[in-house]
Write an enzyme that holds these catalytic residues in place. Structure first.
Site, PDB file in Angstrom:
ATOM      1  N   GLY A  62       8.066  -8.883  -5.141  1.00  9.67           N
ATOM      2  CA  GLY A  62       7.181  -9.138  -4.010  1.00  9.67           C
ATOM      3  C   GLY A  62       6.725  -7.848  -3.365  1.00  9.67           C
ATOM      4  N   GLY A 111       2.799  -5.542   3.563  1.00 14.37           N
ATOM      5  CA  GLY A 111       2.091  -4.434   4.179  1.00 14.37           C
ATOM      6  C   GLY A 111       2.964  -3.226   4.414  1.00 14.37           C
ATOM      7  CG  MET A 112       5.571  -2.932   7.302  1.00 14.05           C
ATOM      8  SD  MET A 112       6.849  -3.465   8.439  1.00 14.05           S
ATOM      9  CE  MET A 112       8.094  -2.228   8.121  1.00 14.05           C
ATOM     10  CB  ALA A 113       8.768  -2.693   2.278  1.00 13.28           C
ATOM     11  CB  VAL A 161      10.734  -7.289  -2.141  1.00 12.77           C
ATOM     12  CG1 VAL A 161      12.148  -7.868  -2.229  1.00 12.77           C
ATOM     13  CG2 VAL A 161      10.275  -7.237  -0.689  1.00 12.77           C
ATOM     14  CE  LYS A 201      11.228  -6.697   2.826  1.00 14.23           C
ATOM     15  NZ  LYS A 201      10.815  -7.641   3.898  1.00 14.23           N
ATOM     16  CG  ASP A 221       5.526 -12.028  11.290  1.00 17.15           C
ATOM     17  OD1 ASP A 221       4.631 -12.801  11.660  1.00 17.15           O
ATOM     18  OD2 ASP A 221       5.478 -11.403  10.218  1.00 17.15           O
TER      19      ASP A 221
END
Length: 675
Positions: free
Chosen positions: A20, A23-25, A27, A42, A137
């Site tokens: 996966g 936007g940040m990382a 996986v 992650k 979130d």
């Protein structure tokens, strides 16, 4: 080729495959070689990892989340911070997101299933909030559904890092704009109640199959969260219980003070509803509580409390204008106009005409025309969603949704209708009342952890569930005979007859090994050996006679040597008292050993043997003579023979056996013996 695939992080985590990205990382699925288990890792994006402040927040938030420990939260195992990478190691989940699950189910879930999911989500939020962590979130994309029906909330604390710790509407927040609270959209202060608003939106989407607000742009959706109120769930689907609608709308109250004060408070209402779906919470769900200072001073523009997307009238509020008419003449008699009289006459004529028409269309028409009948359509077996609003199917009839009952049919299936399908009815019958299946009887799974197996078995049987043969494993934490784990999990809605599998503790693991041999050992040595192997000395019987084992030594043992035993097992011994005196037999008199005797034996060669020949003589397969002789001159061989008893001598000439002779070597030594 992904540069991380095959890489070993910190000499411990082997990256196996990408699973996966966000936007940040990114996986990855990885294997922890230290604990030999699969994990999810992650890894922070390279461009973000170059920002020292961002990395610091990412590390601090991840460490805080790692302190959470709850069955409905994805566990964080490790947080690594190095010069090259910033990553967190998490529990690897075998399941799909709640969003994917809803899409597979056609976006709308049965309210009982939605209740099952939102209860677990609320428990996860309550645990995190109690430790000062706000998710920020909450959305179906961050909630994982496992194969056993349980859910786990993921990405705690990550939203805070993404927004830099502020509550502004960043690009990351816009990706989740359908679920953000009004205060998030405004950039105001955020607390735990913001998570409860988002959880309310998730519940709204589960039970209605749609989002509360839609728009062409993320900003337009965010503005609706601030200024608008969505359709109530029962306006979309009247079969939704009123109490569940009340819980949903209270969680989604635009003003935080009107929401649940805590996740525990919301969970308490969910539990009350689960016990009694007909409960009435009697909430004041007034859409807006507008503060005085928020109104315009002239009060001419009012914030609309209507449906999503409605706007207040342009130009401010509408005012009625009262027109006053005054006659110009104040004195003297007044003369009315002629038109009211004409209007009254026309009204009388119209009334008479209407009466005649009414009589013709009712009394007289009924006597003259053939009655009209209509066939009732077949609704049984269809889902209520397929029928509701389907005028092509209903025709002239209107649908009346009657009671919802427990039934083996799928939830929402129409199981009875009145009038019945195929009936011919007159014009006076215009409604079809249907009975709807609420699905099979639901049994909520109880918590069996650490319960005695027999008690669990009887309880499950009485509930209408079916316990199957358990699996037994060792456990250092759970008492022997008690439940370690079970499936389905606690609070899972089940149908009667559902199989329940249990894992039962056998207590701490006990080492198994082969029983050592103790026979012929002294009692002291045997007891020392038993203790060395962590066994227990049992019964010791010393009243045993033995002709083969000396007194004071082990003559028998139980368990026997070579059989498998466990630590703590008892060992019984029998100790020899020596031979039984009553059975001792005196030794026989000594027998004289035979004495060797030497005799001279004459061996005469046959006359057929002539010339020089090789003569070999054997006794007991042992060669006692081997020489070459001249048979022409000397035909007799004198040979001394030593031994005891009767011996046989074999004579070979040139390798051929030509004769044998017997010699008795007993008695006094003799000079010779004939062959």
């Amino acid at each position: 080729m992904d540069p991380y695939i095959g890489k070993l992080l910190d000499n411990r985590y082997e990256i196996l495959e990408a699973i996966g990205s966000g936007g940040m990382a990114r996986v990855y699925k990885a294997r922890c070689h230290r604990l030999n288990r699969l994990v999810a890792i992650k890894i922070l994006r390279e461009d973000l990892a170059q920002d020292a402040e961002f990395r610091r927040r990412f590390h601090d938030e991840s460490q805080a989340v790692a302190m959470l420990s709850h069955p409905n939260i994805v566990a964080v195992y490790d947080v690594s911070r190095s010069s090259e990478l910033e990553y967190i190691v998490m529990e690897l989940i075998d399941g799909i997101t709640l969003k994917q699950y809803m899409q597979k189910k056609g976006n709308k879930l049965n309210w009982r299933e939605a209740l099952h999911f939102i209860t677990q989500i609320t428990k996860a939020l309550g645990h995190a909030h109690s430790r000062g962590i706000i998710h920020r979130d909450i959305k179906p994309h961050n909630i994982m559904v496992l194969r056993d029906g349980s859910v786990k909330v993921a990405d705690f604390g990550i939203a805070r890092v993404a927004s830099g710790g502020h509550s502004t509407l960043t690009q990351e927040a816009l990706g989740s704009v359908h679920y953000i609270s009004p205060e998030q959209a405004r950039g105001s202060h955020i607390d735990a109640r913001s998570d409860l608003y988002s959880a309310g939106v998730v519940l709204y989407e589960m039970i209605t199959g749609r989002l509360p607000f839609e728009g062409d742009t993320p900003v337009s959706v965010a503005i609706q969260h601030i200024n608008s109120i969505p359709l109530s769930p029962r306006e979309i689907d009247p079969s939704i219980p009123e109490a569940l609608e009340a819980i949903t709308m209270k969680a989604m109250a635009p003003v935080p003070d009107n929401r649940y004060a805590s996740a525990d408070e919301m969970l308490a209402d969910l539990e009350e509803f689960r016990k009694n779906p007909d409960i009435n919470f009697d909430y004041d769900l007034t859409p807006f509580s507008v503060k005085e200072e928020e109104l315009d001073q002239d009060r001419t523009q009012i914030l609309s409390a209507g449906r999503a997307g409605q706007r207040p009238p342009q130009g401010g509020a509408h005012f009625q204008r009262e027109d006053r008419y005054e006659d110009a003449e104040e004195d003297g008699p007044r003369r009315g106009p002629l038109w009211p009289i004409l209007l009254a006459a026309a009204a009388v004529l119209l009334f008479v005409g209407l009466v005649v028409a009414l009589l013709w269309n009712t009394v007289f028409a009924g006597l003259l025309k053939v009655p009209v009948t209509y066939q009732v359509p077949e609704l049984v077996g269809r889902n209520i969603e397929q029928v509701r609003g389907n005028q092509e199917l209903l025709g002239r009839f209107t649908l009346v949704e009657g009671e919802t009952v427990t039934d083996d049919a799928d939830p929402g299936t129409i199981i009875r209708q009145t009038p019945e399908e195929g009936d011919m009815v007159g014009e006076d019958v215009s409604q079809i009342t249907v009975t709807i299946s609420g699905g099979p009887e639901i049994i909520m799974m109880i918590d069996l952890y650490d319960m005695d197996y027999q008690s669990a078995f009887h309880t499950l049987t009485e509930m209408g569930l079916k316990p199957v043969l358990p699996e037994y494993v060792n456990s250092d934490e759970v008492e022997e005979g008690h439940i370690i784990s079970f499936t389905p999990m606690k609070d899972m809605p089940l149908s009667p007859g559902t199989e329940v599998r249990m894992v039962v503790s056998r207590g701490p693991e006990v080492k198994e090994f082969e029983m050592p041999k103790l026979l012929d050992m002294t009692l002291e040595t045997a007891e020392s050996t038993i203790r060395t192997w962590n066994l227990t000395i049992g019964r010791v019987d010393e009243e045993v006679y033995s002709d083969t084992v000396p007194a004071g030594h082990v003559v028998s043992q139980f368990p026997t040597a070579g059989t498998f035993v466990e630590e703590g097992d008892e060992v019984n011994l029998q100790i020899s008292k020596g031979p039984d005196p009553s059975t001792i037999v005196p030794d026989p008199p000594p027998v004289a050993e035979p004495v060797e005797v030497t005799k001279i034996v004459e061996i005469e060669l046959p006359r057929t043997v002539r010339g020089r020949v090789n003569v070999k003589i054997l006794m007991d397969a042992t060669e006692i003579f081997n020489e070459e002789v001249d048979a022409s001159e000397d035909r007799t061989i004198q040979l001394p023979v030593t031994g005891t008893g009767i011996k046989t001598l074999y004579v070979y000439v040139d390798g051929e056996n030509i004769d044998s002779t017997t010699v008795e070597l007993t008695g006094a030594e003799e000079g010779n013996s004939d062959g």
